[in-house]
Design a protein around this motif. Structure first.
Motif, PDB file in Angstrom:
ATOM      1  N   PHE A 159      64.004  52.302  55.990  1.00  0.00           N
ATOM      2  CA  PHE A 159      63.080  51.563  56.850  1.00  0.00           C
ATOM      3  C   PHE A 159      63.334  50.062  56.769  1.00  0.00           C
ATOM      4  CE2 PHE A 159      58.866  49.766  57.898  1.00  0.00           C
ATOM      5  CZ  PHE A 159      58.691  50.348  59.146  1.00  0.00           C
ATOM      6  N   ARG A 160      63.647  49.548  55.560  1.00  0.00           N
ATOM      7  CA  ARG A 160      63.929  48.115  55.409  1.00  0.00           C
ATOM      8  C   ARG A 160      65.221  47.745  56.124  1.00  0.00           C
ATOM      9  NH1 ARG A 160      62.214  49.197  50.071  1.00  0.00           N
ATOM     10  NH2 ARG A 160      64.391  49.284  49.387  1.00  0.00           N
ATOM     11  N   LEU A 172      64.572  47.535  59.875  1.00  0.00           N
ATOM     12  CA  LEU A 172      63.869  46.323  60.276  1.00  0.00           C
ATOM     13  C   LEU A 172      64.626  45.055  59.917  1.00  0.00           C
ATOM     14  CD1 LEU A 172      60.170  47.226  59.327  1.00  0.00           C
ATOM     15  CD2 LEU A 172      61.295  47.419  61.556  1.00  0.00           C
TER      16      LEU A 172
END
Length: 313
Positions: free
Chosen positions: A69-70, A73
């Protein structure tokens, strides 16, 4: 403050970048610890041997999803900040929940261990591992294709290039993401002591959390098994048990490496270093020479330990 290494010098990261990475790491710690609460919450009656592998699997899933997820993003976390906030989270659970069931002597001892552990963490993050200035004969492309390249200085100290720090380190063992620094000749002993400190502190926390969760009393009219405080104490205890297991194996491996004078990078990547290769006679019918591993720095267990304990600055 967070640092970035360049040519053997530590350069502070921009303040905004440091704050952002620390914030992401703090959020990751809270999400990870809260996710682990699901195991003692839904599997209260299950034995610890069942909860441990389930918690380890859940931990890997949460960390893996968080990393994906990091990257999606485009935001970054800090591994040293994650370690620091994990210590603070566990310490907070102890102070506000577990401490009430612990003796005065054990309370003083555990709090002292945590303070020393935090000091040691910041110390190893900022300590020079043994950076040396050296003009590499390899091109920048060649250096980027491998994790370490190296040579020996005039005092016959092994010097390796760390791709993460982009610097040469004397007595290079490995780059530790958890501490955000290389482990080299100048901080290897501190690294081993800090590992032992983590094991001691986490083992003490396991003992304290076990005393709290074994209380047969009813807290504020709610059975202990259904108390959110008890669930949080159990989840952090399970987390500490997992930490003790893998850190114990890691410490045992490093003790073995010290006894036989083997560096972590040498064990894994020995084929990249000519000094750790010996030509083996080829069998009849073979058209090539086989290589096997040798360790020219092995001086025996006693002499290896003496060399490790002798700090050469």
């Amino acid at each position: 403050m967070m640092f970035a290494q360049s040519d053997g010098r530590q350069e502070p990261l921009p303040c905004s970048s440091s704050i952002a990475r620390c914030t992401v790491s703090c959020i990751s710690v809270f999400l990870t610890q809260l996710a682990l609460c699901a195991v003692p919450l839904f599997f209260t009656a299950s034995p610890l041997l069942f909860q441990l592998p389930l918690s380890a699997l859940l931990l890997l899933l949460v960390l893996g999803f968080g990393g994906w997820f990091r990257r999606l993003l485009g935001i970054h976390a800090s591994a040293p900040a994650f370690v620091f906030f994990s210590i603070i989270f566990t310490w907070g659970v102890y102070i506000f929940i577990i401490r009430k069931a612990i003796s005065r002597f054990m309370d003083i001892a555990f709090n002292a261990e945590v303070v020393i552990l935090i000091i040691g963490l910041f110390r190893i993050m900022s300590k020079d591992p043994g950076f040396v200035v050296h003009q590499s004969s390899c091109s920048s492309n060649e250096v980027d294709d491998i994790s370490v390249v190296g040579f020996e200085d005039q005092n016959e100290h092994r010097v390796r290039y760390c791709k993460s720090c982009r610097a040469y380190v004397k007595g290079f063992d490995h780059h530790c993401p958890a501490f955000g620094n290389c482990i080299g000749q100048s901080n290897h002993a501190l690294f081993m002591v800090l590992l032992l400190g983590f094991l001691t502190t986490e083992a003490s926390y396991i003992v304290c959390a076990s005393q709290f969760t074994r209380q047969p009393l009813v807290l504020e009219g709610i059975q202990l098994e259904a108390n959110p405080s008890a669930i949080l104490a159990k989840s952090t205890m399970i987390f500490s048990v997992l930490q003790v297991l893998w850190q114990g194996l890691f410490l045992a491996w490093h003790v073995y490496c010290v006894c036989f004078n083997i560096r972590t990078d040498e064990w894994v990547n020995w084929k990249k270093y000519p000094e750790f290769q010996m030509s083996a006679s080829s069998q009849s019918g073979e058209n090539h020479v086989r290589m096997r591993f040798i360790n020219p720095y092995d001086k025996g267990i006693v002499d290896n330990v003496k060399e490790f304990l002798t700090l050469n600055v």
